[in-house]
Design an enzyme around this catalytic site. Structure first.
Site, PDB file in Angstrom:
ATOM      1  N   HIS A 154       4.408  28.394  32.261  1.00 42.49           N
ATOM      2  CA  HIS A 154       5.727  28.369  32.881  1.00 42.49           C
ATOM      3  C   HIS A 154       5.660  28.501  34.398  1.00 42.49           C
ATOM      4  CE1 HIS A 154       6.743  30.459  28.853  1.00 42.49           C
ATOM      5  NE2 HIS A 154       6.770  29.152  28.700  1.00 42.49           N
ATOM      6  N   LYS A 181       4.215  36.259  40.644  1.00 43.50           N
ATOM      7  CA  LYS A 181       4.128  37.190  39.514  1.00 43.50           C
ATOM      8  C   LYS A 181       2.937  38.121  39.747  1.00 43.50           C
ATOM      9  CE  LYS A 181       5.950  33.925  36.123  1.00 43.50           C
ATOM     10  NZ  LYS A 181       5.642  33.127  34.923  1.00 43.50           N
ATOM     11  N   TYR A 207       5.083  42.362  33.745  1.00 43.23           N
ATOM     12  CA  TYR A 207       5.183  41.423  34.860  1.00 43.23           C
ATOM     13  C   TYR A 207       6.105  42.004  35.926  1.00 43.23           C
ATOM     14  CZ  TYR A 207       4.451  37.511  31.474  1.00 43.23           C
ATOM     15  OH  TYR A 207       4.010  36.639  30.525  1.00 43.23           O
ATOM     16  N   ASP A 260       7.284  25.660  24.187  1.00 41.93           N
ATOM     17  CA  ASP A 260       5.971  25.502  24.817  1.00 41.93           C
ATOM     18  C   ASP A 260       5.150  24.370  24.221  1.00 41.93           C
ATOM     19  OD1 ASP A 260       6.530  27.467  26.653  1.00 41.93           O
ATOM     20  OD2 ASP A 260       5.484  29.047  25.559  1.00 41.93           O
TER      21      ASP A 260
END
Length: 180
Positions: A62, A72, A132, A168
């Site tokens: 992603h 991130k 995250y 996905d």
């Protein structure tokens, strides 16, 4: 913290520098000043947790488009993951190249992912948990993805895929060959 730049410029593996005594250890896991010293974006808009029941679960790949590009900062807090990032910056010398890093609760390693990198991971153990820190808010209409099995990327996942979302599996394949 110890910052080690990867072959993908701007992406760093970050290891703890624990101070130990008879009780255990203490270590800094995040410091905006240290991030800024390496020209990394220390902003945090969201903190997320991802839990995976089964070994082999795959999440990703992603990323978000402008104006919602995101950095991130990823750490595995339970179990282990194989974390993969792909450089999507067209002007980069490493465009469409990727790296994989094993992040586990035991090695306490983290990965800093710059803007315009696709990110995904595979759970190496049952009951793995990932934290995250993300620099931008999730923006569904700016979200994009790459296929985890795209032959252009040639990502070698360490385990057979046991679980993956329908989203996905449906990202389009790339048509651009990898530049060596």
């Amino acid at each position: 913290m110890k910052f080690t730049e990867t072959k993908l410029k701007g992406a760093y593996i970050i290891d703890l520098e624990p101070i130990q005594d008879h009780r255990g250890f203490f270590a800094r896991t995040f410091c905006a000043k240290e991030f800024e010293a390496y020209n990394l974006k220390p902003a945090v808009a969201q903190c997320n947790v991802s839990f995976n029941y089964k070994q082999g679960t795959l999440r990703g790949m992603h990323y978000q488009l402008s104006p919602a590009t995101e950095t991130k900062f990823i750490r595995c807090t339970q179990g282990g993951i194989y974390d993969v990032i792909v450089d999507l910056r067209p002007e980069s010398e490493t465009y469409l190249q990727h790296i994989g890093v094993e992040l586990t609760a035991e090695n306490r390693r983290a990965l800093y992912v710059p803007e315009m990198f696709a990110h995904g991971y595979q759970a190496l153990s049952d009951d793995s948990e990932v934290i995250y820190q993300v620099s931008e808010f999730y923006t569904p209409n700016r979200e994009r993805g790459l296929r985890y099995d795209d032959p252009v990327l040639g990502i070698e996942w360490p385990l057979p895929i046991s679980e993956i979302s329908e989203k996905d599996t449906n990202w389009s394949l790339l048509k651009t060959p990898v530049v060596s």
